[in-house]
Design a protein around this motif. Sequence first.
Motif, short mmCIF file in Angstrom:
data_model
loop_
_atom_site.label_atom_id
_atom_site.label_comp_id
_atom_site.label_asym_id
_atom_site.label_seq_id
_atom_site.Cartn_x
_atom_site.Cartn_y
_atom_site.Cartn_z
N HIS A 90 -11.86 1.93 -3.97
CA HIS A 90 -10.50 1.18 -4.39
C HIS A 90 -9.91 1.69 -2.98
CE1 HIS A 90 -11.23 1.33 -8.31
NE2 HIS A 90 -11.44 2.41 -8.29
N LEU A 91 -10.14 1.01 -1.61
CA LEU A 91 -9.67 1.01 -0.44
C LEU A 91 -7.70 0.49 -0.08
CD1 LEU A 91 -11.70 2.75 1.48
CD2 LEU A 91 -11.84 -0.34 2.96
N TYR A 92 -7.61 2.13 0.99
CA TYR A 92 -6.77 1.57 1.49
C TYR A 92 -5.57 2.36 -0.07
CZ TYR A 92 -9.85 -0.87 4.56
OH TYR A 92 -10.38 -0.56 6.12
N GLY A 93 -5.69 2.32 -1.18
CA GLY A 93 -4.66 2.47 -1.46
C GLY A 93 -4.55 1.10 -2.85
N GLN A 94 -5.44 0.12 -2.77
CA GLN A 94 -5.36 -1.01 -3.24
C GLN A 94 -6.70 -0.50 -4.47
OE1 GLN A 94 -3.52 -4.92 -3.06
NE2 GLN A 94 -5.32 -5.57 -1.86
N ALA A 132 6.15 4.95 -4.42
CA ALA A 132 6.77 3.82 -4.81
C ALA A 132 7.28 3.90 -2.95
CB ALA A 132 8.38 4.30 -5.07
N SER A 133 7.28 4.69 -2.11
CA SER A 133 8.16 4.87 -0.97
C SER A 133 7.47 4.70 0.16
CB SER A 133 8.28 6.41 -0.38
OG SER A 133 9.63 7.42 -1.27
N ARG A 134 5.75 4.81 0.37
CA ARG A 134 4.59 4.06 0.67
C ARG A 134 4.61 2.04 0.49
NH1 ARG A 134 -0.14 6.76 2.39
NH2 ARG A 134 0.94 9.47 2.23
N ASN A 135 5.22 2.13 -0.76
CA ASN A 135 5.24 0.35 -1.33
C ASN A 135 6.18 -0.10 -0.14
OD1 ASN A 135 5.46 -2.20 -3.05
ND2 ASN A 135 3.51 -0.82 -2.99
N ALA A 136 7.54 0.39 -0.95
CA ALA A 136 8.78 -0.13 -0.06
C ALA A 136 8.59 -0.24 2.01
CB ALA A 136 10.08 1.01 -0.12
N ALA A 137 7.78 0.59 1.82
CA ALA A 137 7.48 0.86 3.73
C ALA A 137 6.57 -0.44 4.06
CB ALA A 137 7.38 2.29 3.71
N PRO A 179 -2.57 -9.98 -7.55
CA PRO A 179 -2.55 -9.58 -8.32
C PRO A 179 -2.59 -9.03 -9.45
CG PRO A 179 -3.44 -12.34 -8.07
CD PRO A 179 -4.02 -10.65 -7.06
N HIS A 180 -1.59 -8.39 -10.39
CA HIS A 180 -1.91 -8.00 -10.95
C HIS A 180 -2.54 -6.48 -11.53
CE1 HIS A 180 -1.18 -11.24 -13.99
NE2 HIS A 180 -2.39 -12.02 -13.45
N ALA A 181 -1.97 -5.90 -9.88
CA ALA A 181 -2.56 -4.96 -9.50
C ALA A 181 -0.93 -4.16 -8.48
CB ALA A 181 -3.53 -4.45 -8.20
N THR A 182 -1.53 -2.57 -8.51
CA THR A 182 -0.34 -1.88 -8.08
C THR A 182 -0.76 -0.92 -6.66
OG1 THR A 182 1.02 -1.20 -10.17
CG2 THR A 182 2.42 -0.11 -7.98
N HIS A 183 -0.98 -1.47 -5.65
CA HIS A 183 -0.70 -0.91 -4.63
C HIS A 183 -0.42 0.63 -3.28
CE1 HIS A 183 -2.91 -0.67 -0.30
NE2 HIS A 183 -3.13 -2.25 -0.26
N VAL A 184 -0.69 1.11 -4.09
CA VAL A 184 -0.78 2.92 -3.59
C VAL A 184 -0.01 3.12 -1.32
CG1 VAL A 184 -0.14 3.99 -5.52
CG2 VAL A 184 -2.03 4.35 -3.94
N TYR A 185 -0.77 2.05 -0.79
CA TYR A 185 -0.62 2.09 0.64
C TYR A 185 -1.04 3.75 1.32
CZ TYR A 185 0.91 -2.42 0.74
OH TYR A 185 1.08 -4.20 0.50
N HIS A 186 -2.02 3.66 0.92
CA HIS A 186 -3.19 5.10 1.44
C HIS A 186 -3.02 4.96 2.46
CE1 HIS A 186 -5.17 8.25 3.25
NE2 HIS A 186 -6.13 7.74 3.56
N LEU A 187 -3.35 3.38 3.56
CA LEU A 187 -3.23 2.93 4.51
C LEU A 187 -2.48 0.77 4.78
CD1 LEU A 187 -6.26 3.89 5.74
CD2 LEU A 187 -4.49 5.16 6.64
N PHE A 226 3.97 6.59 5.87
CA PHE A 226 4.03 7.78 4.79
C PHE A 226 4.94 8.19 4.34
CE2 PHE A 226 5.23 8.48 9.81
CZ PHE A 226 6.03 9.27 9.36
N PRO A 227 5.52 8.72 3.08
CA PRO A 227 6.61 8.64 2.11
C PRO A 227 8.03 8.37 2.59
CG PRO A 227 5.03 10.01 1.72
CD PRO A 227 4.65 9.43 2.35
N GLU A 228 8.41 9.88 3.93
CA GLU A 228 8.93 9.59 5.22
C GLU A 228 9.69 9.26 5.72
OE1 GLU A 228 6.96 11.75 4.16
OE2 GLU A 228 7.22 13.18 3.34
#
Length: 370
Positions: free
Chosen positions: A132-136, A251-256, A278-286, A348-350
């Motif tokens: 699950h690369l890059y957060g997806q 959530a902050s990563r995704n918003a960024a 579609p139908h996936a939530t990406h957590v954007y590690h990168l 990054f979240p911040e």
Amino acid sequence: MQVPFVDLKLQYRNLRTDLMKTMDDVCSGARFILGPELQEFEKNFARFIGANHAIGVSTGTDAIMMALKAVGVNPGDEVISVANTFIATILAISSGNAKPVLVDCDPLYYNIDPEKIEAAITKKTKAIVPVHLYGQPADMGPIMDIAKRHQLKVVEDACQSHGAQYHGKTAGTFGEAGCFSFFPGKNLGGYGDGGGVVTNDPLVAEAIRMFRNYGQKVKYHHLTKGWNFRLDNLQAAILDVKLKHLSQWSASRNAAAQKYSRQLKELGDRVVTPAEMPHATHVYHLYIIRIKERDALQQYLKEKGVETGIHYPIPIHLSPAYADLGYKKGAFPVTERNADEVLSLPIFPEITDDQIAYVVESIKEFYKGR
Ligand SMILES: *Cc1c(COP(=O)(O)O)cnc(C)c1O
């Protein structure tokens, strides 16, 4: 302005009081190995992921290596994985003396291309390791169908995807085991190396607990050849503090990421922004963009004070370390294209709106003269 690639110092400052307290508790009680903080973290991480069991281990690499052994992959077996990943995925396969068999990633989401998997299956194939690369999340529907049809085990590399979802189910819970890294820079990271395995299979959980602790269930009763691959109790205590913030951080990563993608749209198809499945939530590690002028843009951004990364510049099949697999240039064209064109922007979240705007403005400036 300076925009770091990640800002772990800022995260520490924000959590300092809680972290100092938990570190002091662990050290004052001298509970360093397999302590109650580890058990507590394992319970909480299992619940967070939605799995019956979580086992803390030394690193993400060791997590994958042990999980493959726990699901019955033996030396000489073939394990299918993806060419577009961090080399640790493949090192984990070859460390157990199984043979990595690579397939290309898909051109849109950059994860293992399910349509290419079946052609790589032979009589020796035992398992698939989707990443699950890059957060997806990888496209687990078709991958699990293929695994079922060919009776293959699935061990997920979720080292970049803590809490990512696919059709409402968390990455790491589709196959026999899901593997995580708690390396400091990952979405959930400790203050040193760390990793974890999640599973719903009590036998896999039991095997991992044995493997990580010299192959014993009871002290000095060695049932199998194991390792010393435990997660430090101190790291578990730190991770447990951070785990409480992980959903908010994701959530902050995704918003960024949404802000980057919206603002970069003006540049049209010169900058390819990440495609979300579609139908996936990406957590954007990168946060990965693709551009033809990658190296020049990276240099330009560096001069502007913007730190970026390349994940990854040399595909595994073209690395000297895996020359023995016999793949030639051209074997995995999408992965090779990405190696030349991808650039990871700070996320990054911040990260602040001003920092995001500055990165985007700098990219626009780069293109102005072109
Ligand atoms: C980080 C990572 C690993 C390895 O994790 P370590 O804890 O560094 O051993 C494996 N696979 C992927 C995709 C990773 O990003």
